[in-house]
Design a protein around this motif. Structure first.
Motif, PDB file in Angstrom:
ATOM      1  N   TRP A  20       0.829  -1.192   0.000  1.00 10.38           N
ATOM      2  CA  TRP A  20       0.000   0.000   0.000  1.00 10.38           C
ATOM      3  C   TRP A  20       0.869   1.249   0.000  1.00 10.38           C
ATOM      4  N   ILE A  21       1.666   1.411   1.041  1.00  6.89           N
ATOM      5  CA  ILE A  21       2.601   2.535   1.068  1.00  6.89           C
ATOM      6  C   ILE A  21       3.980   1.932   1.336  1.00  6.89           C
ATOM      7  N   PRO A  22       4.566   1.332   0.319  1.00  5.45           N
ATOM      8  CA  PRO A  22       5.793   0.563   0.559  1.00  5.45           C
ATOM      9  C   PRO A  22       6.906   1.404   1.179  1.00  5.45           C
TER      10      PRO A  22
ATOM     11  N   VAL B  60       3.964   0.249   4.987  1.00  7.27           N
ATOM     12  CA  VAL B  60       2.561  -0.021   5.285  1.00  7.27           C
ATOM     13  C   VAL B  60       1.985  -0.895   4.185  1.00  7.27           C
TER      14      VAL B  60
END
Lengths: 439, 501
Positions: free
Chosen positions: B63-65, B69
């Motif tokens: 998702w938010i590498p 995350v």
């Protein structure tokens, strides 16, 4: 008009050895351009067909250009020039409405700005004197040889100017006056556009020109950040004017943003955190001001019953206000997440704890506004308003209803920017990857 | 599959948002009931496919590498019972809402959103995802209390609720960041962090982290002394809101302890287990004693929640006192604590819905205003008696199984604390018997305030359909505990193994 405005604001690529074109600059430009677009759309109702419409649009664009120049400046002289370019059009813009309050706001803004400008220039001179260069690389090299005390004074002076642009403590006192004195559309421009450039400029200056072992700027910036969020939150509690409240809210937001600046170069996430938070802040802040512009109410009480009259707008308001708090899944939450992570990584745990406490404190006043929007207007007389007051508020409401509908531009901007703020939150991963992946 | 379970209510909410508000309660609440039933079926499918060990139905997406995350969902024996509990309670609340509510559209949309968020929280396997759902539940519940409570006190209670629990959630976020930055690489993934055990060494930093996370969860649970937001929130919320708040939202705190605090910070949990035990016992006694002093039925039920959540903490704390007890005793305590979460959710929701029905008829929660309800409204009296006995932990009900396991498990590790906590059961018994003695027998007495509807009818079909299944489930779980224990115990053992590292 919007399309041409976008094309007109796009500056030619210029590199004179003083202007850096890197991720930070590109991101600044992207944020500034999109924000400008939203802002010009927002101003549609206020200025469309106005005698000085052109003047308005040109001033906004010049201000945007100044902000972009600030973001990329890598030379003290250019920094100062950009500072002026970002300031002067906005002084004029503050006085654009030519009402009594607007003139006063413009004058206050101008006087504070003039002082900040002189201070900045003095600071630039001192830094030049110490380092013998104006390019950031040269400054970084020269400053280690010069007297540390003079460098510190010079840096503080330059920071004072940038703090003025960003609306951070201690140069923040103009923010609520300007926010309250000008039309909401203008207030949105002044509290959003220059901040973007100023904060990136501060980051770049500290990160690349001033070694932290010469001047202990991380602590200095951390203190500024702490003061900004705390003082602004305390001041926001007592406000009854929604615009003053939002003005103080922008000051507190700078506090959170400065946290990322304080750990510049010490945490891999610092720069992406700053850029992402800036983007999140810009859209969310514009959304909040756009709602106020759409309702044309200057007081918090004036927003009573908004949920009943215009549910969509009320939802946009909630998204914007809770977004400023940092509630999921809006963009500012992820902004805060990365900023806090960067700050803890950089060793500023105390500042993060303070920021958390401040976030909770800020809930008080944001929720007051939300609660007002979701309460029915005082039409029943069993509350403590007397009969006159009740009829007064009914008249108010009728007036307001016609108001919301006659401001479609502001309304759609509010809905659009609130949606972007949500979308930016969901797509945080992609955006963060674009603005810089930490090693 | 899990994504579908989580987002299904949200999808329905989006679809319902285009239905005009004048469609009425029946359409909105009816759609909500149907949503809940579909969600229950989906959960049953997941339950059938649960693996013997580890996480089932895992879904994972980046998702938010750059910030570590990911969108990571999965269920195990700890989360599945709570996921099912959430679906059951929301469906019961939906049936209850069929009776009618002011402004049904907004109400049902908010609850559908809450339903999605609650399901999401129990299946989240990423700290940020967990935090997201945790925070959103606060936002939606704020609007429920502020919008459907009564007047200015409700808005004040909603604000108190929001401020308190939001402070808690931010503390939680700070704790998560501290925890994650201690690891070799930034990742908010719960199973990965459990494996890495970044703060195994203990020390000041680890202590600070467990303190911050502990405070965040304790506010939501709520544990003494962080419980002061709870009574006004419960009193002012509409009946459905109180039922969900007590049944589901409080569990988010205790679930956080088993899912995050214990497995991710084992060394610190062992170090501070005694604190958890003491706080648990204090909450048990404090909640019971203050509940005893209440004359307001709803406040009384609210304080018994503090008491019941105290047992959970006692069990979890005892599981951390590794040295003092056998492995089996600790597994008993952890499983008992989880069992208590499910049991308390069912029983308290039933109690709050009953209190809501009473308020609809008498317009007051003051117990002194009622009398002789056993003859006037026998169905209400019967169900209230059943719920009260279930809540005080009578054998045959789920509460007994839960409390018995907690006490049996904790006795070896913390004998003094356990003995003190047992007296809490006595006080709870006293207060429920007292409230029944006040309201049920004797001469018929109903409130005579202005605005009170003249007839004082017994519970209607829709109320029965909402409340009876909850009490039936509480009884089934009390008589056939293996149904649930077979699922919980392996996961409880895993948690204990992680704590004992």
């Amino acid at each position: 008009m919007a399309a041409t405005a976008l094309a007109a604001t796009r500056p030619p690529e210029m590199v004179f050895g003083t202007y850096v074109l890197d991720t930070a600059t590109h991101t600044t430009r992207a944020i500034v351009l999109v924000t400008t677009l939203a802002l010009i759309a927002l101003c549609g109702d206020t200025v469309a067909g106005h005698r000085r419409e052109t003047e308005f649009v040109v001033l906004v664009q010049l201000g945007a250009l100044g902000s972009m120049l600030l973001g990329g400046a890598a030379d003290l002289i250019l920094l100062f020039a950009a500072f002026l370019l970002a300031s002067v059009p906005l002084y004029a813009l503050a006085g654009w409405a030519k009402q009594g309050t607007a003139t006063e706001a413009a004058l206050k803004y101008y006087l504070a700005g003039a002082l900040a400008g002189v201070t900045t220039l003095a600071g630039v001179t001192l830094l030049f004197g110490v380092a013998g260069a104006t390019g950031y690389a040269g400054v970084a090299e020269g400053i280690t040889r010069g007297p540390g005390g003079a460098a510190a004074v010079g840096l503080v002076a330059v920071l004072a100017g940038l703090a003025f642009k960003a609306g951070a403590v201690p140069a923040h006192f103009w923010v609520p006056d300007v926010a309250d004195g000008t039309p909401p559309a203008v207030a949105a421009v002044i509290t959003t556009l220059p901040k973007i450039g100023a904060l990136v400029a501060t980051y770049r200056l500290l990160d690349s020109a001033i070694p932290a072992d010469v001047v202990d700027w991380p602590l200095l910036v951390a203190i500024l950040a702490a003061a900004s969020m705390t003082l602004a939150n305390l001041a926001a509690f007592a406000q009854t004017s929604i615009l003053r409240l939002l003005g103080y809210s922008t000051v507190s937001q700078v506090g959170y943003l400065l946290m990322a600046v304080a750990v510049a170069g010490r945490a891999p996430l610092a720069q992406p955190a700053l850029l992402f938070y800036l983007a999140a802040y810009a859209f969310t802040n514009v959304a909040a001001f756009a709602v106020v512009a759409a309702t044309a109410q200057r007081s918090i009480d004036g927003h009573r019953g908004l949920a009943r009259r215009d549910p969509l707008l009320a939802i946009a308001f909630v998204v914007a206000l809770l977004g400023l708090v940092g509630t999921p899944p809006t963009a500012v939450l992820f902004g805060k997440l990365v900023v806090f992570t960067a700050a803890v990584d950089g060793g500023l745990v105390w500042l993060v704890v303070l920021a958390v406490l401040n976030t909770v404190a800020s809930l008080f006043y944001y929720l007051r506004v939300i609660a007002a929007a979701f309460t029915a207007p005082d039409t029943d007389t069993d509350t403590d308003t007397d009969t006159d007051g009740a009829t007064g508020s009914v008249v108010h409401v009728v007036h307001e209803r016609s108001g919301t509908r006659s401001r479609p531009w502001a309304r759609w901007t509010a809905l659009g920017t609130a949606a972007v703020s949500l979308l930016l939150g969901v797509c945080a991963g992609v955006v963060l990857a674009v603005v810089g992946t930490p090693p | 599959m899990l994504s579908l379970i989580v987002f299904w209510p949200a999808l329905v909410a989006v679809a319902l948002s285009v239905v005009p508000a004048r469609a009425g309660t029946r359409v909105f609440a009816g759609a909500w009931v149907a949503t809940g039933l579909v969600q229950l079926v989906l959960i049953a499918v997941v339950w059938a496919g649960l693996p013997a060990a580890g996480y089932g139905s895992v879904e994972r997406l980046a998702w938010i590498p750059s910030a570590g995350v990911s969108y990571h969902l999965g269920v195990d024996g700890l989360s599945l019972p709570l996921l099912a509990l959430a679906a059951v309670l929301f469906t019961a609340t939906a049936v209850y809402t069929l009776r009618g509510i002011a402004r049904p559209k907004g109400f049902v949309l908010l609850f559908l959103a809450l339903q999605a968020v609650s399901a999401g929280l129990f299946v989240a396997l990423d700290l940020i995802l967990f935090f997201l759902f945790f925070d959103l539940s606060i936002v939606f519940m704020y609007f429920v209390i502020a919008g459907w409570g009564t007047g200015a006190p409700a808005r004040r209670a909603a604000l108190t609720f929001f401020l308190y629990t939001f402070l808690g959630s931010l503390a939680l976020l700070l704790g998560f960041i501290l925890l994650v930055l201690a690891g070799p690489r930034v990742s908010f993934d719960i199973p990965a962090l459990a494996e890495q055990n970044p703060l195994a060494g203990g020390g000041v930093y680890a202590g600070l982290t467990v303190l911050v996370i502990g405070v965040g969860l304790a506010v939501k649970t709520p544990l003494f002394p962080f419980h002061t937001w709870l009574p006004p929130a419960h009193t002012e919320a509409p009946a459905a809101g109180s039922a969900i708040l007590a049944g589901i939202l409080l569990k988010m705190g205790t679930y956080g302890f088993v899912r995050i605090a214990m497995p991710l910070l084992p060394a610190s949990w062992r170090q501070f287990a005694l604190v958890a035990v003491v706080l648990g016992v204090v909450s048990v006694l404090w909640g019971a004693l203050v509940a005893l002093a209440q004359t307001d039925l709803k406040r009384m039920i609210a304080y018994t929640s503090v008491n019941h959540m105290g047992y959970v903490l006692l069990g979890l704390g005892a599981a951390g006192l590794v040295a003092g007890s056998s492995e089996q005793a600790r597994a008993l305590a952890t499983a008992g604590a989880t069992y208590q979460m499910v049991s308390h959710g069912l029983i308290t929701a039933a109690l709050f819905l009953l209190a809501g029905s009473l308020h609809d008829r008498g317009r007051t929660y003051d117990m002194a205003a009622y009398g002789g309800l056993a003859t006037r409204t026998p169905r209400f009296a019967g169900l209230f008696a059943v719920a009260a006995f279930a809540s005080l932990g009578l054998p045959g009900f789920s509460g007994f199984i839960a409390e018995f396991q907690i006490f049996a498990g904790a006795l070896g590790a913390a004998p003094v604390a356990t003995v003190i906590a047992v007296t809490g059961v006595l006080i709870t018994a006293a207060l429920f018997l007292l409230s029944m003695a006040r309201m049920l027998p004797g001469a018929t007495r109903t409130p005579d305030a202005p605005g009170t509807p003249r007839p004082f009818p017994d519970l209607g079909v829709r109320e029965l359909l909402a409340i009876v299944p909850l009490l039936v489930l509480a009884t089934v779980l009390g008589l056939l505990p293996r149904v649930l224990l077979d699922v919980i115990e392996p996961a409880a053992r895993t948690v204990n193994d992680l704590v004992a590292r």
